[in-house]
Design an enzyme around this catalytic site. Structure first.
Site, PDB file in Angstrom:
ATOM      1  N   HIS A  37      -2.405 -37.124   3.948  1.00 29.71           N
ATOM      2  CA  HIS A  37      -1.791 -36.088   4.847  1.00 29.71           C
ATOM      3  C   HIS A  37      -0.755 -35.370   4.281  1.00 29.71           C
ATOM      4  O   HIS A  37      -0.150 -35.712   3.320  1.00 29.71           O
ATOM      5  CB  HIS A  37      -1.395 -36.713   6.239  1.00 29.71           C
ATOM      6  N   ASP A  94      -6.622 -57.948  11.813  1.00 30.64           N
ATOM      7  CA  ASP A  94      -6.204 -58.878  11.000  1.00 30.64           C
ATOM      8  C   ASP A  94      -4.875 -59.540  11.428  1.00 30.64           C
ATOM      9  O   ASP A  94      -4.019 -58.844  11.503  1.00 30.64           O
ATOM     10  CB  ASP A  94      -5.872 -58.208   9.479  1.00 30.64           C
ATOM     11  N   SER A 130       0.436 -45.002   4.859  1.00 31.90           N
ATOM     12  CA  SER A 130      -0.704 -43.801   4.914  1.00 31.90           C
ATOM     13  C   SER A 130      -1.127 -43.870   3.384  1.00 31.90           C
ATOM     14  O   SER A 130      -0.160 -43.874   2.352  1.00 31.90           O
ATOM     15  CB  SER A 130       0.440 -42.730   5.211  1.00 31.90           C
TER      16      SER A 130
END
Length: 338
Positions: A165, A287, A302
């Protein structure tokens, strides 16, 4: 939801080993129509330019005539971005200081950006009694240092993709890539994500371990050239292919301690290939070990590669602030086009 933005970190030099506990066995055979890349998951330190000089505070200058603040008197505000002095483009603090010193106290014209508007003001720098230099009375920065996760490395052309992003500053404007190298980063701590507050990874640059050079920042992430000697012995390879991605089990690679990526299970909850904001997947962390250590998705993760059916299908980009176990991901083919 919240974009997994950069955070400012200290720059510390120390020795380390680049690698992972992942063996080098290919995840899947190379498809004729799909490029084969090395899967990332390692964190990297980047420096991003603000595209000018960001005013982060106003101050007074100690002169022979007492304390004075030319910037405050002229109407500068915290958050303003200085882009020109006397119609000359300014993109660093060094350039601003030279322009102010060159004035020798005479009036200068400053062009700045504020709330997406361009404003022109004039002020006269004053000489600081202590340093004997001319100043305008601001605290400023011209770049932001932070970490993101490398998504993939393509050794056929020594390119990498990361983050997934764009990055914006405090004024919500997109930052620009500085002409600088990227470095390996060691994660030294985690602020756990909780409902209503995004967590973050805490890391330090490893200045003696250059990964490459960042060259492009766009809405799909950060891209650049990886060093030709970047070690790949401990990294897996797979194909970039999201054509068959569907809701169901998947996993990511991410680094939440030290420098070594680890595998963590997730579930792809929703697929929307046509989303124009690159929120192509809704994912959920399943998880238990990752949830225990981080609360789920945190800032700094990210770019973490998403793997399904032994193919690289995307990268994590956002976290849901009200549920840190959930977030968004970008489709890898959209990211790879850049």
């Amino acid at each position: 939801m919240r974009k997994l933005s950069f955070f400012v970190i200290g720059v510390i030099s120390c020795a380390f080993f680049v690698g992972s506990n992942i063996n080098n066995k290919d995840i899947t055979a190379k498809a004729e129509e799909s490029p084969t890349v090395y899967i990332g998951g390692m964190t990297a330190g980047f420096t991003l330019k603000s595209g000018g000089v960001q005013v982060v505070g106003l101050s007074e200058v100690k002169t022979d005539n007492g304390l004075r603040s030319p910037s405050l008197n002229a109407g500068l505000r915290t958050g303003d971005k200085i882009i020109k002095v006397n119609d000359i483009a300014i993109d660093s603090i060094e350039m601003l200081n030279k322009a102010v010193e060159k004035s020798k106290g005479k009036e200068i014209s400053i062009t700045l950006e504020r709330n997406n508007e361009t404003i022109n003001i004039s002020l006269s720098p004053v000489k600081d009694k202590t340093s004997n230099q001319y100043k305008i009375g601001i605290l400023a920065r011209d770049s932001v240092s932070g970490i993101g996760t490398v998504t993939y490395v393509d050794k056929t052309n020594n390119r990498f993709g990361a983050l997934g992003h764009s990055v914006v500053g405090e004024n919500k404007q997109e930052l620009k890539i500085a002409e600088s190298y990227i470095y390996s980063c060691s994660i030294v701590g985690v602020s756990k994500g909780v409902r209503g507050k995004a967590g973050e990874l805490r890391g330090m640059f490893l200045n003696d371990k250059t990964l490459g050079k960042a060259e492009k920042l766009c809405h799909c992430g950060i891209y650049g050239t990886i060093s030709s000697d970047f070690p790949t012995d401990n990294l897996k390879r797979t194909v970039i292919d999201s054509k068959s991605v569907a809701p169901g089990k998947a996993f990511i690679y991410s680094t939440i301690n030290g420098t070594q990526p680890q595998r963590y299970d997730i579930e792809i909850v929703k697929v929307d290939k046509n989303n124009k904001e690159n929120k192509n997947y809704v994912i959920k962390i399943t998880d238990s070990a990752l949830i225990e250590q981080t609360g789920g998705i945190v800032q700094g993760m990210s770019g973490s590669p998403i793997i399904q059916n032994n193919k690289l299908v995307g990268a994590i980009t956002h976290v849901f602030v009200n549920d840190p176990t959930r977030g968004y991901g970008i489709d890898i083919e959209t990211m790879a086009k850049e």
